[in-house]
Design a protein around this motif. Structure first.
Motif, PDB file in Angstrom:
ATOM      1  N   ALA A   1       0.827  -1.209   0.000  1.00 20.60           N
ATOM      2  CA  ALA A   1       0.000   0.000   0.000  1.00 20.60           C
ATOM      3  C   ALA A   1       0.862   1.260   0.000  1.00 20.60           C
ATOM      4  O   ALA A   1       0.422   2.317  -0.460  1.00 20.60           O
ATOM      5  CB  ALA A   1      -0.919   0.001   1.214  1.00 20.60           C
ATOM      6  N   LYS A   2       2.087   1.130   0.516  1.00 19.71           N
ATOM      7  CA  LYS A   2       3.008   2.264   0.559  1.00 19.71           C
ATOM      8  C   LYS A   2       4.121   2.146  -0.478  1.00 19.71           C
ATOM      9  O   LYS A   2       5.042   2.959  -0.482  1.00 19.71           O
ATOM     10  CB  LYS A   2       3.620   2.384   1.955  1.00 19.71           C
ATOM     11  N   ASN A   3       4.031   1.124  -1.324  1.00 19.49           N
ATOM     12  CA  ASN A   3       5.067   0.908  -2.345  1.00 19.49           C
ATOM     13  C   ASN A   3       6.465   0.871  -1.721  1.00 19.49           C
ATOM     14  O   ASN A   3       7.421   1.430  -2.276  1.00 19.49           O
ATOM     15  CB  ASN A   3       5.027   2.001  -3.419  1.00 19.49           C
ATOM     16  N   THR A   4       6.567   0.214  -0.591  1.00 23.37           N
ATOM     17  CA  THR A   4       7.815   0.256   0.162  1.00 23.37           C
ATOM     18  C   THR A   4       8.250  -1.141   0.600  1.00 23.37           C
ATOM     19  O   THR A   4       7.415  -1.950   1.025  1.00 23.37           O
ATOM     20  CB  THR A   4       7.667   1.154   1.401  1.00 23.37           C
ATOM     21  N   VAL A   5       9.548  -1.378   0.499  1.00 21.36           N
ATOM     22  CA  VAL A   5      10.151  -2.580   1.058  1.00 21.36           C
ATOM     23  C   VAL A   5      11.135  -2.122   2.138  1.00 21.36           C
ATOM     24  O   VAL A   5      11.781  -1.079   2.003  1.00 21.36           O
ATOM     25  CB  VAL A   5      10.842  -3.436  -0.019  1.00 21.36           C
ATOM     26  N   TYR A   6      11.205  -2.887   3.201  1.00 19.33           N
ATOM     27  CA  TYR A   6      12.037  -2.530   4.346  1.00 19.33           C
ATOM     28  C   TYR A   6      13.100  -3.603   4.588  1.00 19.33           C
ATOM     29  O   TYR A   6      12.932  -4.757   4.219  1.00 19.33           O
ATOM     30  CB  TYR A   6      11.186  -2.406   5.609  1.00 19.33           C
ATOM     31  N   LEU A   7      14.153  -3.178   5.249  1.00 23.48           N
ATOM     32  CA  LEU A   7      15.149  -4.115   5.751  1.00 23.48           C
ATOM     33  C   LEU A   7      15.438  -3.720   7.193  1.00 23.48           C
ATOM     34  O   LEU A   7      16.091  -2.710   7.449  1.00 23.48           O
ATOM     35  CB  LEU A   7      16.428  -4.093   4.921  1.00 23.48           C
ATOM     36  N   GLN A   8      14.914  -4.510   8.117  1.00 26.33           N
ATOM     37  CA  GLN A   8      15.187  -4.298   9.534  1.00 26.33           C
ATOM     38  C   GLN A   8      16.485  -5.011   9.868  1.00 26.33           C
ATOM     39  O   GLN A   8      16.599  -6.222   9.673  1.00 26.33           O
ATOM     40  CB  GLN A   8      14.051  -4.847  10.386  1.00 26.33           C
ATOM     41  N   MET A   9      17.443  -4.261  10.374  1.00 24.01           N
ATOM     42  CA  MET A   9      18.759  -4.818  10.667  1.00 24.01           C
ATOM     43  C   MET A   9      19.026  -4.689  12.162  1.00 24.01           C
ATOM     44  O   MET A   9      19.096  -3.573  12.691  1.00 24.01           O
ATOM     45  CB  MET A   9      19.836  -4.069   9.874  1.00 24.01           C
ATOM     46  N   ASN A  10      19.140  -5.814  12.827  1.00 21.59           N
ATOM     47  CA  ASN A  10      19.410  -5.857  14.263  1.00 21.59           C
ATOM     48  C   ASN A  10      20.797  -6.440  14.519  1.00 21.59           C
ATOM     49  O   ASN A  10      21.378  -7.106  13.663  1.00 21.59           O
ATOM     50  CB  ASN A  10      18.352  -6.684  14.977  1.00 21.59           C
ATOM     51  N   SER A  11      21.291  -6.195  15.716  1.00 19.26           N
ATOM     52  CA  SER A  11      22.594  -6.740  16.129  1.00 19.26           C
ATOM     53  C   SER A  11      23.654  -6.484  15.065  1.00 19.26           C
ATOM     54  O   SER A  11      24.383  -7.389  14.657  1.00 19.26           O
ATOM     55  CB  SER A  11      22.472  -8.245  16.400  1.00 19.26           C
ATOM     56  N   LEU A  12      23.731  -5.250  14.653  1.00 18.78           N
ATOM     57  CA  LEU A  12      24.651  -4.908  13.573  1.00 18.78           C
ATOM     58  C   LEU A  12      26.104  -5.125  13.980  1.00 18.78           C
ATOM     59  O   LEU A  12      26.483  -4.935  15.148  1.00 18.78           O
ATOM     60  CB  LEU A  12      24.440  -3.459  13.131  1.00 18.78           C
ATOM     61  N   LYS A  13      26.896  -5.529  13.005  1.00 23.31           N
ATOM     62  CA  LYS A  13      28.315  -5.802  13.198  1.00 23.31           C
ATOM     63  C   LYS A  13      29.133  -4.897  12.275  1.00 23.31           C
ATOM     64  O   LYS A  13      28.631  -4.454  11.236  1.00 23.31           O
ATOM     65  CB  LYS A  13      28.610  -7.262  12.848  1.00 23.31           C
ATOM     66  N   PRO A  14      30.384  -4.650  12.624  1.00 25.94           N
ATOM     67  CA  PRO A  14      31.221  -3.832  11.740  1.00 25.94           C
ATOM     68  C   PRO A  14      31.278  -4.378  10.317  1.00 25.94           C
ATOM     69  O   PRO A  14      31.347  -3.593   9.356  1.00 25.94           O
ATOM     70  CB  PRO A  14      32.588  -3.876  12.425  1.00 25.94           C
ATOM     71  N   GLU A  15      31.223  -5.683  10.167  1.00 24.26           N
ATOM     72  CA  GLU A  15      31.276  -6.274   8.827  1.00 24.26           C
ATOM     73  C   GLU A  15      30.000  -6.056   8.025  1.00 24.26           C
ATOM     74  O   GLU A  15      29.946  -6.418   6.845  1.00 24.26           O
ATOM     75  CB  GLU A  15      31.608  -7.768   8.898  1.00 24.26           C
ATOM     76  N   ASP A  16      28.978  -5.485   8.638  1.00 25.37           N
ATOM     77  CA  ASP A  16      27.772  -5.100   7.892  1.00 25.37           C
ATOM     78  C   ASP A  16      27.933  -3.744   7.209  1.00 25.37           C
ATOM     79  O   ASP A  16      27.051  -3.324   6.458  1.00 25.37           O
ATOM     80  CB  ASP A  16      26.562  -5.041   8.827  1.00 25.37           C
ATOM     81  N   THR A  17      29.033  -3.066   7.474  1.00 26.94           N
ATOM     82  CA  THR A  17      29.277  -1.777   6.843  1.00 26.94           C
ATOM     83  C   THR A  17      29.333  -1.922   5.334  1.00 26.94           C
ATOM     84  O   THR A  17      30.092  -2.737   4.801  1.00 26.94           O
ATOM     85  CB  THR A  17      30.608  -1.183   7.357  1.00 26.94           C
ATOM     86  N   ALA A  18      28.502  -1.145   4.644  1.00 22.03           N
ATOM     87  CA  ALA A  18      28.399  -1.241   3.191  1.00 22.03           C
ATOM     88  C   ALA A  18      27.394  -0.206   2.693  1.00 22.03           C
ATOM     89  O   ALA A  18      26.670   0.400   3.489  1.00 22.03           O
ATOM     90  CB  ALA A  18      27.944  -2.641   2.767  1.00 22.03           C
TER      91      ALA A  18
END
Length: 119
Positions: free
Chosen positions: A75-92
């Motif tokens: 309905a909002k034409n939106t996709v989400y990515l919830q990111m928890n417990s982030l790590k330095p290697e997730d940097t991008a």
């Protein structure tokens, strides 16, 4: 044609959470399969998460499984990515991409949003 615009990136500490959003133009968003990809400095772009056009099928890269969740609100034409417990290697730089239902060609891409995780 589909245009994609990501937002929600930023600088966080290890263990924090972020939610990325990707807003799509057009009236046929619900018929597109959506994916998130990321590209770290000096590395190739890699797959992160997938959601089918129906929302019934999702899968994730092993590196983010259990920490990241993809979802969509047609309905909002939106996709989400919830990111928890982030790590330095997730940097991008994180990108969303779209493919018409039934196609494996992701030919619509956003401009990307930077996520930086400090240790």
């Amino acid at each position: 044609q589909v245009q994609l615009v990501e937002s929600g990136g930023g600088l966080v500490q290890a263990g924090d959470s972020l939610r990325l959003s990707c807003v799509a133009s057009g009236r046929t968003f619900s018929s597109y399969t959506m994916r998130w990809f990321r590209q770290a400095p000096g590395k190739e772009r890699e797959f992160v998460a997938h959601m089918s056009w129906s929302g019934l099928s999702t899968y994730y890269a092993d590196s983010v499984k259990g920490r990241f969740t993809i979802s969509r609100d047609n309905a909002k034409n939106t996709v989400y990515l919830q990111m928890n417990s982030l790590k330095p290697e997730d940097t991008a730089v994180y990108y969303c991409a779209a493919a018409p239902a039934g196609s494996s060609v992701y030919n619509y891409w956003g401009q990307g949003t930077q996520v930086t995780v400090s240790s």
